[in-house]
Design an enzyme around this catalytic site. Structure first.
Site, PDB file in Angstrom:
ATOM      1  N   GLU A  46     -64.509  16.226 -66.387  1.00 32.39           N
ATOM      2  CA  GLU A  46     -63.410  16.736 -65.562  1.00 32.39           C
ATOM      3  C   GLU A  46     -63.182  15.675 -64.494  1.00 32.39           C
ATOM      4  OE1 GLU A  46     -62.290  18.104 -62.011  1.00 32.39           O
ATOM      5  OE2 GLU A  46     -63.647  19.793 -62.357  1.00 32.39           O
ATOM      6  N   CYS A  86     -59.940  18.047 -56.930  1.00 32.79           N
ATOM      7  CA  CYS A  86     -59.439  17.593 -58.228  1.00 32.79           C
ATOM      8  C   CYS A  86     -58.210  18.383 -58.649  1.00 32.79           C
ATOM      9  CB  CYS A  86     -60.529  17.712 -59.288  1.00 32.79           C
ATOM     10  SG  CYS A  86     -61.220  19.375 -59.452  1.00 32.79           S
TER      11      CYS A  86
END
Length: 541
Positions: A118, A157
């Protein structure tokens, strides 16, 4: 027969985590791995490893996990990755550069070690053309974008990096966001009135400034001056302080950096689009993101944007005036939903309920006799042996009843009077039950037929044991199918078989029953799964 099973990998999970979520990030990854039965080695990012270490000590001291289930490495991994095999998992959160180093490690590559990533994600928020200034959707859009730019000083993120709005609304959006951002007070979070703290380090501040410099040729500044900052209660030279910076793309169709360079801080770029297809095309230039938000009250707009963006995103957050009150927010991953994204976002999937456990388990096809598979998987299926107990299965406690225990009921003939009474009693006068000519005109029916729920009711009457016993409650049924109509004069009977058992607490467990209703010709007219809660015997409890 054939069945799929998931079994725990016989290795470890190496979690290499990012600096921006030293506590939640660790726990979010530990949850599915530990539930899947795989021990973990946690490697936090150096900048904030002290926070991870403090939480880790609390976990160990609490004694809530078996010895060795979790381990912590603060610092360099050394030669750890040299020893990973096909039974291990490496899960990484962070930059594309580090992701490549880990993924291309010889042992990871040669042993096909599972690699879950990720990483960098240029997430977008898209404003629909109907969401004009003054509409709830426009106000929600501005509020959420400003929040995503400034929460954790933009070090997320999932933060919004690209703000896609209709060309005609670029100016209005810039003005509205500027007004919101002007109220942000940067400084020491302990000081009164401060609403945004510093970046994680001076080095990170420098990195953001370098990324903003890369974006400069394709943008113009709408709000903020990254070179001028006067933090409240702090020294700008000694902390990673940076105010929010709002940019605007000058030539979106010719730009490249705005879709590939991430300033990992309180910065975002407004990008104007023409039509919806143009918005989709611009968003796709990010080459894969964790999340995109869509703000519109027009269903057609939402559909075109959602299905255009879906292949490039792990999650789409659709917001309007109806959902805003319960919205979890653009940047909030939910445990039951996928957290991850394709392409640039890494291609991994964290969280997502049972899907999240799948990263740490092997899916294997088992082929064998129905009897053997029923015992191996704990789930009876048609073809496996049926057992007739000496007493009614509803008299059997959870810990006593076994898979395959079966009750075959007597039959009951359904009459026209039954159908008409049921219709009058329930108010269900659908023509297939009450009008012979209309029913015959329907290709599915030979004439008037029994209500489906009449069949269910009579089926229950055939198999229920009325006296008090270990069956505490019937709380639902799954997978109901009506397979063949039942006409007046037909007889039905029921096969009731214990399909699966699942403990719930110290007092009772769930029993899942396979139910098949057949007619006088042994043809199946209905199937479903009945769920009951059955008490344990006093000895077992």
């Amino acid at each position: 027969m054939g069945r799929h099973v998931l079994t725990s990998l016989n290795g470890i999970a190496v979690h290499v985590n990012a600096y921006n979520f030293p506590c939640w990030g660790m726990l979010e990854k530990l949850a599915p791995a530990l539930l899947a039965g795989v021990p973990c080695i946690v490697k936090p990012a150096t900048q904030t490893a002290y926070l991870t270490h403090a939480m880790f000590r609390l976990i160990v001291a609490a004694g809530i996990l078996p010895e060795g289930a979790v381990q912590l490495i603060c610092g360099n991994l050394g030669d750890l990755l040299d020893h990973v095999t096909g039974q291990d998992v490496v899960s990484f959160t962070g930059s594309i550069g580090t992701s490549r180093l880990l993924r291309d490690h010889p042992a990871v590559s040669v042993n096909a070690t599972r690699f879950v990533a990720e990483r960098d994600s240029l997430n977008a928020a898209v404003l629909g053309p109907d969401a004009q200034p003054g509409t709830p959707e426009f106000d929600l859009f501005v509020k959420e974008v400003a929040r995503e730019m400034t929460v954790k000083a933009g070090q997320k993120c999932t933060a919004v990096r690209r703000i896609l709005v209709p060309d005609a609304l670029v100016e209005a959006t810039g003005q509205a966001l500027s007004e919101k951002l002007a109220r942000v007070v940067v400084g020491d979070p302990r000081a009164d009135g401060v609403t945004m703290g510093p970046l994680v380090s001076l080095r990170q501040r420098l990195d953001v400034l370098e990324r903003l410099a890369e974006l400069a040729p394709e943008t113009e500044r709408v709000f903020g001056n990254p070179e001028a900052i006067s933090p409240v209660g702090a020294d700008a030279a000694k902390g990673g302080y940076l105010g929010p910076v709002l940019l605007r793309a000058t030539r979106p169709d010719q730009a490249a950096a705005i879709h590939s360079v991430e300033a990992f801080g309180p910065a975002a770029t407004i990008i104007g689009y023409g039509g919806l297809d143009h918005a989709v095309e611009l968003a796709r230039r990010g080459e894969g993101s964790l999340v995109a938000s869509i703000y519109t009250y027009d269903v057609e707009v939402a559909a075109e944007l959602a299905f255009g963006l879906a292949p490039y995103h792990g999650r789409l957050h659709l917001v309007d005036r109806d959902s805003a009150g319960e919205s979890t927010g653009h940047g909030s991953p939910m445990p039951g939903l996928v957290h991850g994204g394709p392409g640039r976002a890494g291609g991994g999937e964290e969280l997502g309920g049972v899907r999240g456990l799948g990263a740490y388990m092997q899916r294997t096809a088992l082929q064998g006799s129905p009897n053997l598979l029923a015992r191996l998987t704990g789930a009876w299926s048609k073809g496996a042996a049926q057992v007739t107990a000496n007493e009614h299965p509803f008299r059997r406690a959870f810990d006593v009843i076994d898979l395959g225990e079966t009750l075959q009921t007597a039959s009951r003939t359904i009459t026209l009077e039954d159908i008409e009474h049921f219709a009058g009693f329930t108010g269900d006068n659908f023509y297939a039950h009450m009008d012979e000519a209309a029913a015959k005109a329907n290709p599915f029916f030979p004439g008037r037929v029994a209500h489906g729920y009449l069949i269910l009711s009579f089926a229950a009457g055939l198999f229920v044991e009325p006296a008090p016993g270990p069956v505490l409650a019937n709380y639902g049924l799954d997978s109901l199918r009506f397979l063949k109509p039942v006409s007046p004069g037909d007889s039905i009977s029921v096969r009731l078989t214990v399909k699966q058992k699942a403990p719930r607490n110290a007092q009772y467990g769930e029993v899942r029953w396979d139910v098949e209703v057949t007619n006088q010709n042994a043809e199946t007219v209905a199937t479903y799964e009945l769920l009951t809660l059955n008490a344990l015997t006093e000895k077992a409890a």
